[in-house]
Design a protein around this motif. Structure first.
Motif, short mmCIF file in Angstrom:
data_model
loop_
_atom_site.label_atom_id
_atom_site.label_comp_id
_atom_site.label_asym_id
_atom_site.label_seq_id
_atom_site.Cartn_x
_atom_site.Cartn_y
_atom_site.Cartn_z
N VAL A 1 0.85 -1.19 0.00
CA VAL A 1 0.00 0.00 0.00
C VAL A 1 0.89 1.24 0.00
CG1 VAL A 1 -1.53 1.35 1.49
CG2 VAL A 1 -2.00 -1.07 1.09
N ASP A 2 0.55 2.20 -0.86
CA ASP A 2 1.37 3.41 -0.95
C ASP A 2 0.90 4.52 -0.02
OD1 ASP A 2 3.17 2.77 -3.40
OD2 ASP A 2 1.14 2.16 -4.00
N TYR A 3 -0.41 4.66 0.10
CA TYR A 3 -0.95 5.70 0.99
C TYR A 3 -2.14 5.14 1.75
CZ TYR A 3 1.21 8.69 -2.60
OH TYR A 3 2.07 9.26 -3.49
N ALA A 4 -2.44 5.79 2.89
CA ALA A 4 -3.68 5.44 3.58
C ALA A 4 -4.46 6.72 3.84
CB ALA A 4 -3.36 4.74 4.90
N LEU A 5 -5.74 6.66 3.55
CA LEU A 5 -6.64 7.72 4.02
C LEU A 5 -7.45 7.08 5.14
CD1 LEU A 5 -7.85 9.47 0.75
CD2 LEU A 5 -6.27 10.35 2.48
N HIS A 6 -7.40 7.69 6.31
CA HIS A 6 -7.96 7.06 7.49
C HIS A 6 -9.42 7.47 7.68
CE1 HIS A 6 -3.79 6.15 8.47
NE2 HIS A 6 -3.52 7.41 8.19
N GLY A 7 -10.08 6.71 8.54
CA GLY A 7 -11.39 7.14 9.02
C GLY A 7 -12.55 6.28 8.57
N CYS A 8 -13.60 6.32 9.37
CA CYS A 8 -14.83 5.60 9.06
C CYS A 8 -15.99 6.57 9.18
CB CYS A 8 -15.02 4.45 10.04
SG CYS A 8 -16.56 3.53 9.79
N PRO A 9 -16.38 7.20 8.09
CA PRO A 9 -15.75 7.15 6.77
C PRO A 9 -14.58 8.12 6.68
CG PRO A 9 -17.62 8.61 6.68
CD PRO A 9 -17.54 8.10 8.10
N VAL A 10 -13.89 8.12 5.50
CA VAL A 10 -12.81 9.08 5.29
C VAL A 10 -13.38 10.49 5.35
CG1 VAL A 10 -11.41 7.53 3.87
CG2 VAL A 10 -13.11 9.01 2.77
N ASP A 11 -12.51 11.45 5.64
CA ASP A 11 -12.92 12.84 5.72
C ASP A 11 -12.93 13.43 4.30
OD1 ASP A 11 -12.97 15.42 7.69
OD2 ASP A 11 -11.85 15.86 5.85
N LYS A 12 -14.05 13.98 3.88
CA LYS A 12 -14.15 14.37 2.47
C LYS A 12 -13.19 15.51 2.11
CE LYS A 12 -18.36 17.14 3.12
NZ LYS A 12 -17.99 18.49 2.70
N ASP A 13 -12.93 16.41 3.04
CA ASP A 13 -12.00 17.49 2.73
C ASP A 13 -10.57 16.98 2.64
OD1 ASP A 13 -13.96 19.45 2.55
OD2 ASP A 13 -13.99 19.70 4.73
N GLU A 14 -10.27 16.01 3.50
CA GLU A 14 -8.95 15.39 3.42
C GLU A 14 -8.80 14.67 2.08
OE1 GLU A 14 -8.05 12.24 6.30
OE2 GLU A 14 -6.09 13.14 6.65
N LEU A 15 -9.87 14.02 1.66
CA LEU A 15 -9.86 13.32 0.37
C LEU A 15 -9.60 14.31 -0.77
CD1 LEU A 15 -10.38 10.97 -1.59
CD2 LEU A 15 -12.83 11.35 -1.29
N ALA A 16 -10.31 15.43 -0.75
CA ALA A 16 -10.13 16.41 -1.83
C ALA A 16 -8.70 16.95 -1.82
CB ALA A 16 -11.13 17.56 -1.67
N ARG A 17 -8.20 17.23 -0.61
CA ARG A 17 -6.82 17.73 -0.50
C ARG A 17 -5.83 16.70 -1.02
NH1 ARG A 17 -7.70 19.26 4.66
NH2 ARG A 17 -6.32 17.67 5.53
N PHE A 18 -6.11 15.44 -0.67
CA PHE A 18 -5.23 14.35 -1.11
C PHE A 18 -5.22 14.28 -2.64
CE2 PHE A 18 -4.70 9.85 -2.27
CZ PHE A 18 -3.47 9.58 -1.69
N LEU A 19 -6.41 14.33 -3.24
CA LEU A 19 -6.51 14.21 -4.70
C LEU A 19 -5.79 15.36 -5.40
CD1 LEU A 19 -10.19 13.03 -5.24
CD2 LEU A 19 -8.11 11.87 -6.00
#
Ligand code: SF4
Ligand code: SF4
Ligand code: SF4
Ligand code: SF4
Ligand code: SF4
Lengths: 259, 362
Positions: free
Chosen positions: A133-151
């Protein structure tokens, strides 16, 4: 410029993390402008094969609990440049891993009743137990702002900074009254932040969906939980909600005070 | 010192006047506690508050702010403008006034922090004396910040029927006379005022600290094994620095936004307790151990910054960090302990280190 090809795949999960992408409402046009989504069953009418796309980055949602999952994940790994463990199930095993601590046959029987002989499952594993695995986005569910920032960070070629501070830090920034001060209990001091302490903000203690923070002080957490009325079994159950298989035995012992 | 009197029922009209001219910040209730926040409806103002979860520092140094926005295509760079009106902070307790004074020193050191001073420069600050201890953990009196001090324009002291207000500087005088809400403080008010001040001194006569020797005591205790024991009670969670009125450390990260059209340079509060705070390129970490980080923070509050700015101590005893800390770690405890580290053991350690060819960590 060629757009980054990203894919979403789902294994044993509730598919809530994929939903987080759709919940990026005000950012979704920016996101689809920046990347090309090649597989995303939850939000597409695409009828072709499921695991046969080449992608720059594949987001894996869900834990791995069948031989079929495992083979499919290996295919995805081969066809993807980078793999993201997407959310608690993929990252930790998550809620599904609760059953790892129970008798597998009994669990199957309880869930599937008379169909039990059709069901072939293995122990629940996080994605990293099967493929690199190269990266992990954590959380149940993932945080949508973190997801956008990640992308956006991926597209711009930026290094991803894993959140390190425990939940308490953001909890203070958000000016929550500490759950302990309200007579409750919380795992926030030993759990990886990044969720903006959403659970304490809505009045309930952290259950650890983002996994343990680096170098957690487990004996201290045990003492404090004990002082607030939680014994070894209760601490164990609290940990098991998301981390039944994610915490090495020695650490589990330190936290619960029991093997 | 010029004193005026403000009747109790003039407080809200006064707040309303200020709110028309300033971005008005004050203490308000939130979820069973109090917070300092921008208040639109001044009737939410709670001058009877104990203490706030975060100090008013966030008015000038927000937990997260965008310093600049850069258009990735044109490379055009803009600092977002702060809203036009200056800030008024209403009802700041003495510890937080001192905290702001400390913050001003840290942020004023050349090169002065531009975004901080943009917000801070024309701010109007109204202090409010404490007549009782806000919570058991506070120790403002131990570090002598229970009295009025720091950068206030008005200082309110509660007396029967209202407040005696000390005016300071041009802005304080101007706002007071323009409001037309203050009365001349008569003899009986002055007497009442003196009595209140005496009472405050009596109430706040808690453990006095070794202020004169604090920084040298602390620095001498650097090698003390006690820090490791103390760290058994620490999570490295950073809650203590987050709630501190004198902590200034921040992190700067560039974030990509708006479908990769813009880059945002964001700064957000950081904490020396968090594991990667002192991590540098190559993965080296200057304070890898929890005990090193905890010790660093106490040194910072009792020795490093105090020494740098010629003060006896940089902690104002607001009690927020021992209240927030689940391990119940208090700077007071560390400060008092430092005095106990015996000179003899210090000398022993020093000799050991010289023998081992290791120089003492300054
Ligand atoms: S509520 Fe939980 S996360 Fe928040 S400060 Fe308290 S222990 Fe930490
Ligand atoms: S507070 Fe804890 S359980 Fe809640 S979202 Fe954050 S990490 Fe997960
Ligand atoms: S001293 Fe207390 S508040 Fe500070 S990091 Fe340690 S546990 Fe957290
Ligand atoms: S160190 Fe703690 S007690 Fe001292 S000023 Fe900061 S938060 Fe308040
Ligand atoms: S620490 Fe002292 S000065 Fe600060 S609010 Fe509490 S009682 Fe007032």
């Amino acid at each position: 410029m060629k757009k980054l090809r990203i894919a979403f795949y789902s294994f044993t999960s509730c598919e809530g993390c994929q939903l987080s992408l759709l919940e990026c409402e005000d950012q979704i046009l920016d996101i689809v402008g920046a990347v090309e989504i090649v597989r995303f069953r939850e939000a597409s009418s695409f009828k072709g094969g499921e695991f046969d796309a080449d992608a720059d980055v594949s987001f894996i949602e869900g834990s791995i609990s069948t031989a079929h999952d495992e083979a499919a994940l290996q295919t995805v790994r081969m066809r993807s440049k980078k793999i993201v463990a997407f959310g608690a199930c993929a990252d930790l095993g998550g809620v599904n891993a609760i059953r790892n601590r129970q008798d597998a046959e009994v669990v199957k029987e309880r869930v599937y009743g008379k169909y039990v002989k059709w069901i072939h499952t293995s122990a629940v594993r996080p994605v990293s137990a099967v493929v690199h695995v190269d990266y992990a986005l954590h959380g149940c569910p993932v945080d949508k702002d973190e997801l956008a920032r990640f992308l956006f960070g991926l597209v711009a070629g930026r290094r991803w900074a894993e959140p390190v501070a425990p939940v308490c830090f953001e909890c203070k920034l958000r000016q929550n009254v500490c759950i302990f001060h309200k007579g409750g209990t919380c795992l926030g001091p030993i759990v990886r932040g990044g969720c903006r302490a959403i659970c304490p903000a809505y009045g309930s203690g952290c259950d650890g969906c983002r996994g343990l923070a680096p170098d957690p002080n487990l004996p201290l957490m045990r003492r404090i939980l004990r002082d607030h009325g939680l014994g070894p079994d209760e601490i164990g159950r609290r940990l098991d909600l998301f981390n039944a298989s994610a915490v090495p035995d020695a650490m589990r012992r330190e936290l619960t005070g029991r093997a | 010192m010029r004193l005026l009197f403000l009747p109790e029922n003039h407080v809200l009209p006064l707040a309303r006047l200020l709110a028309a001219r300033y971005r008005f910040w004050g203490p308000a209730a939130k979820g069973g506690a109090f917070v300092f926040e921008e208040i639109a409806d001044v009737s939410r103002l709670r001058l009877d508050y104990s203490t706030t979860l975060l100090p008013p520092k966030q008015a000038f140094l927000p937990p997260r702010e965008i310093l600049a926005r850069i258009d990735i295509e044109t490379h055009e760079c803009r600092s977002p403008a702060r809203p036009g009106k200056p800030i008024a902070l209403f009802g700041v307790h003495p510890c937080d006034l001192h905290g702001l004074a400390h913050l001003d020193l840290a942020m004023g050191e050349p090169p002065a922090d531009a975004p901080y001073w943009r917000a801070r420069k024309d701010a109007f600050i109204v202090g409010l004396a404490c007549v009782q201890r806000c919570m058991p953990e506070s120790f403002c009196d131990s570090v002598e910040s229970h009295r009025a001090g720091g950068p206030f324009d008005w200082m309110f002291t509660p007396v029967a029927g209202g407040y005696v207000v000390e005016l300071r500087g041009e802005a304080g005088e101007r706002e007071a006379s323009e409001s037309g809400l203050f009365e001349v403080a008569g003899e009986s008010w002055k007497k009442n005022y003196d009595e209140t001040r005496d009472r405050i001194e009596k109430t706040f006569s808690g453990r006095r600290l070794n202020l004169a020797s604090l920084s040298s005591d602390l620095e001498r205790s650097f090698q003390d094994g006690w820090w490791e024991k103390l760290a058994d009670r620490c999570f490295s969670c950073g809650a203590c620095t987050a709630v501190c009125p004198t902590c200034v450390c921040f992190d700067v990260q560039d974030e990509i936004a708006e479908g990769c059209r813009m880059a945002e340079r964001c700064r957000s509060w950081d904490s020396c307790l968090i594991r990667n705070f002192a991590e540098v390129a190559g993965g080296e970490n200057f304070r890898k151990l929890r005990s090193e980080r905890l010790r660093h923070r106490m040194m910072r509050q009792g020795a490093y910054l105090a020494g740098r700015f010629g003060l006896p101590v940089f902690c104002v005893g607001c009690g927020r960090c021992p209240h927030a800390c689940l391990g119940k770690i208090s700077p007071l405890e560390a400060f008092e302990h430092s005095r106990k580290f015996p000179i003899r053991r210090y000398a022993q350690r020093l000799v050991e280190h010289i023998k081992n060819g290791v120089t003492r960590h300054e």
